[in-house]
Enzyme design. Structure first.
Site, PDB file in Angstrom:
ATOM      1  N   ALA A  86       0.827  -1.194   0.000  1.00  0.00           N
ATOM      2  CA  ALA A  86       0.000   0.000   0.000  1.00  0.00           C
ATOM      3  C   ALA A  86       0.865   1.248   0.000  1.00  0.00           C
ATOM      4  O   ALA A  86       1.185   1.793   1.046  1.00  0.00           O
ATOM      5  CB  ALA A  86      -0.912  -0.016   1.209  1.00  0.00           C
ATOM      6  N   THR A  87       1.229   1.657  -1.197  1.00  0.00           N
ATOM      7  CA  THR A  87       2.129   2.800  -1.285  1.00  0.00           C
ATOM      8  C   THR A  87       2.331   3.151  -2.753  1.00  0.00           C
ATOM      9  O   THR A  87       1.873   2.437  -3.631  1.00  0.00           O
ATOM     10  CB  THR A  87       3.486   2.430  -0.653  1.00  0.00           C
ATOM     11  OG1 THR A  87       4.235   3.602  -0.460  1.00  0.00           O
ATOM     12  CG2 THR A  87       4.278   1.516  -1.557  1.00  0.00           C
ATOM     13  N   THR A  88       3.026   4.213  -3.022  1.00  0.00           N
ATOM     14  CA  THR A  88       3.493   4.473  -4.382  1.00  0.00           C
ATOM     15  C   THR A  88       4.916   4.977  -4.329  1.00  0.00           C
ATOM     16  O   THR A  88       5.213   5.952  -3.639  1.00  0.00           O
ATOM     17  CB  THR A  88       2.639   5.548  -5.089  1.00  0.00           C
ATOM     18  OG1 THR A  88       1.276   5.140  -5.045  1.00  0.00           O
ATOM     19  CG2 THR A  88       3.066   5.720  -6.533  1.00  0.00           C
ATOM     20  N   LYS A 138       9.848   6.469   2.836  1.00  0.00           N
ATOM     21  CA  LYS A 138      10.006   5.215   2.094  1.00  0.00           C
ATOM     22  C   LYS A 138      11.150   5.270   1.116  1.00  0.00           C
ATOM     23  O   LYS A 138      11.414   4.312   0.407  1.00  0.00           O
ATOM     24  CB  LYS A 138       8.718   4.904   1.326  1.00  0.00           C
ATOM     25  CG  LYS A 138       7.522   4.735   2.229  1.00  0.00           C
ATOM     26  CD  LYS A 138       6.256   4.619   1.427  1.00  0.00           C
ATOM     27  CE  LYS A 138       5.059   4.685   2.350  1.00  0.00           C
ATOM     28  NZ  LYS A 138       3.808   4.825   1.602  1.00  0.00           N
TER      29      LYS A 138
END
Lengths: 257, 269
Positions: free
Chosen positions: A33-35, A66
């Site tokens: 769940a991220t980009t 991140k």
């Protein structure tokens, strides 16, 4: 052997075990769940990531970093289970330092890629069990070949070169298409963009990802919260400062002004 | 034959003599603190003698290269494992020395059936603020000392005292000053070692005025010039102003040429 400068081996000799043990029993959805994204620009490579950490529907934290600096010339952007990803980053950071200091030379870029690939392979059981899947992007400046490089990985440790760009995480399908469009039919290819313009594109891409992916955090101007953008060029890794991100966002991304 | 205590004491005494002999022709090492960090300097032939150990730790050594390598590796391993398992700020020079290498060196020195480490070590640790820097030295028998603003390694304690006496009178603020002082202190030490060799009857050729221990800088520079014929200056700094966690930087030939005193830089190429 210590004499070969392999820090991971040293750790194992000291009784260190990497990863969370787990058995693949239930088929689990892979949650990333991220980009995160990376693309080459005029002077090197840009790596960017949103800052949201989620657990299911819940937003756990909105200030996650991140995009992790591993050494002066390489960056790892992480998508997946943060506990495992941070641990990998820590091992890599120490491995590269240890190699440089023991062998009195920098580990080659290929060597760095191999190191990450090895860790991912070690992590396969946890990845399949759903407790530790990580699909990172590794980008850096290869000082020997004097060129920027981008690689992305699947959760099993296979490594792929992103010739112009790479994306990972749940928001990536949205922006992959945009990147392709931009790079092919845009005003100018990504690889010729100067730093500032590249940063604007990255901000726009992450904002688009946040538009369609609930697990990607966008820009929150009230909280003064912007994505992390790092540039890697000959001189090393540099992070774009918040005030600069804010002014770029306000002048070139936001439409409400 | 070493079972009797008397024999053992005698054996350790012999060892001391043997080791002192080994260092006679070694190259001294100088560590000095300056405004924004610590400088380690020596002159070497071929094998380097100054190394990076951890983010804020650097090593200078005298002695046998293989022994130095062995200890360097154990320092590196301890530092990195500790830095990984705990945190980089838990990796401190005094812990590495006191609980890490000093006991090993002492044990090797006293086990008269085994070979001792032919090595003297200077470990520089960069503090978070200036004034918090420390320099630790270990002798071949495992005795260690911690110093604040400068420390040296030399062939004997007499040589070291002479170097320290020189350093005591200097002030080091900028990197240029630190380098100037360090090379001069090195020359003081090296000259003292030559003198000691001569007194012992092992004459070495090509030394000027061995009887006159002047610390006049011209004489020191002249001595350095002579040494540069067969050795190279090796300098590294732990620089507080450096970006990122790793503060170690070896000073390359070009930078060194710029930083050395004018009289020296012309011929140090």
């Amino acid at each position: 052997m210590g004499l070969q400068g392999d820090f991971y081996q040293v750790l194992k000799e000291q009784g260190y075990a990497f990863g969370i043990g787990g058995q693949a029993k239930v088929e689990q959805d892979l949650i990333t769940a991220t980009t995160i994204l990376a693309f080459k620009y005029r002077d090197g490579v840009l790596v960017a990531g949103d800052r949201r950490a989620t657990a299911g529907n819940m937003v756990m934290y909105d200030r996650t970093d991140k995009v992790l600096e591993i050494d002066r010339h390489s960056v790892m952007a992480i998508a997946g289970v943060p506990a495992t990803a941070y641990e990998m980053a820590r091992i890599l950071e120490h491995s590269f330092k240890y190699y440089r200091r023991t062998q009195l030379q920098e580990l080659s870029f290929e060597g760095k890629l191999r190191a990450l690939s090895t860790l991912l392979k070690q992590n396969v059981p946890a990845a399949l069990a759903g407790t530790g899947a990580v699909a990172p992007i590794f980008a850096g400046y290869d000082t020997e070949q004097e060129t920027a490089k981008i690689y992305f990985y699947d959760i099993l440790g296979a490594e792929f070169e992103g010739v112009e760009y790479a994306v990972s995480g749940s928001g990536s399908p949205t922006i992959r298409g945009i990147l392709h469009y931009l790079n092919t039919w845009g005003e100018q290819p990504l690889s010729t963009m100067p730093e500032e313009q590249a940063a604007i594109q990255a901000l726009r891409l992450l904002t688009s990802a946040a538009e369609f992916d609930s697990a990607t955090g966008g820009v929150n101007r009230d909280a003064n919260l912007y994505p992390v953008i790092k540039f890697i060029a000959v001189g090393g890794v540099r992070t774009m400062a918040d005030p600069q991100l804010r002014s770029l966002f306000e002048s070139d991304v936001s439409r409400s002004v | 034959m070493y079972e009797e205590p008397y024999r053992w004491v005698e054996a350790v005494g012999n060892r001391r003599q043997y080791l002192d002999d080994q260092f006679k022709q070694g190259s001294p090492v100088v560590g000095v603190t300056y405004e924004s960090g610590i400088l380690l300097m020596t002159m070497s032939k071929g094998t380097p003698k100054v190394y990076e150990i951890y983010d804020r730790l650097a090593l200078g050594g005298m002695g046998h290269p293989a022994d130095l390598e062995k200890l360097r590796f154990s320092l590196l391993e301890m530092a990195h494992v500790e830095g990984f398992n705990r945190s980089p700020s838990d990796v401190t020079g005094s812990r590495l020395i006191k609980y890490g290498v000093a006991p090993v060196i002492k044990q090797a020195f006293e086990e008269v059936f085994k070979a001792p480490f032919i090595v003297k070590i200077l470990l520089a640790e960069l503090g978070q603020k200036s004034g918090r820097d420390s320099l630790l030295t270990i002798n071949y028998d495992g005795t260690f000392e911690e110093k604040g603003s400068y420390a040296v390694l030399g062939a004997s304690s007499a040589v070291e005292q002479e170097m320290v006496a020189y350093l005591r009178l200097q002030s080091m603020v900028s990197l240029e000053q630190a380098i100037d002082t360090a090379v001069c202190a090195w020359a003081v030490g090296n000259r003292a070692q030559y003198r000691a060799l001569e007194e012992a009857g092992e004459h070495r050729e090509g030394n000027t005025d061995p009887d006159q221990p002047s610390t006049d800088s011209d004489a020191l520079y002249a001595h350095l010039q002579e040494c540069l014929a067969e050795k190279v200056i090796e300098c590294a700094v732990l620089d507080r102003c450096q970006q990122g966690p790793s503060k170690y930087r070896a000073i390359g030939t070009d930078e060194l040429r710029r930083l050395l005193p004018k009289v020296m830089s012309t011929s140090s190429t």
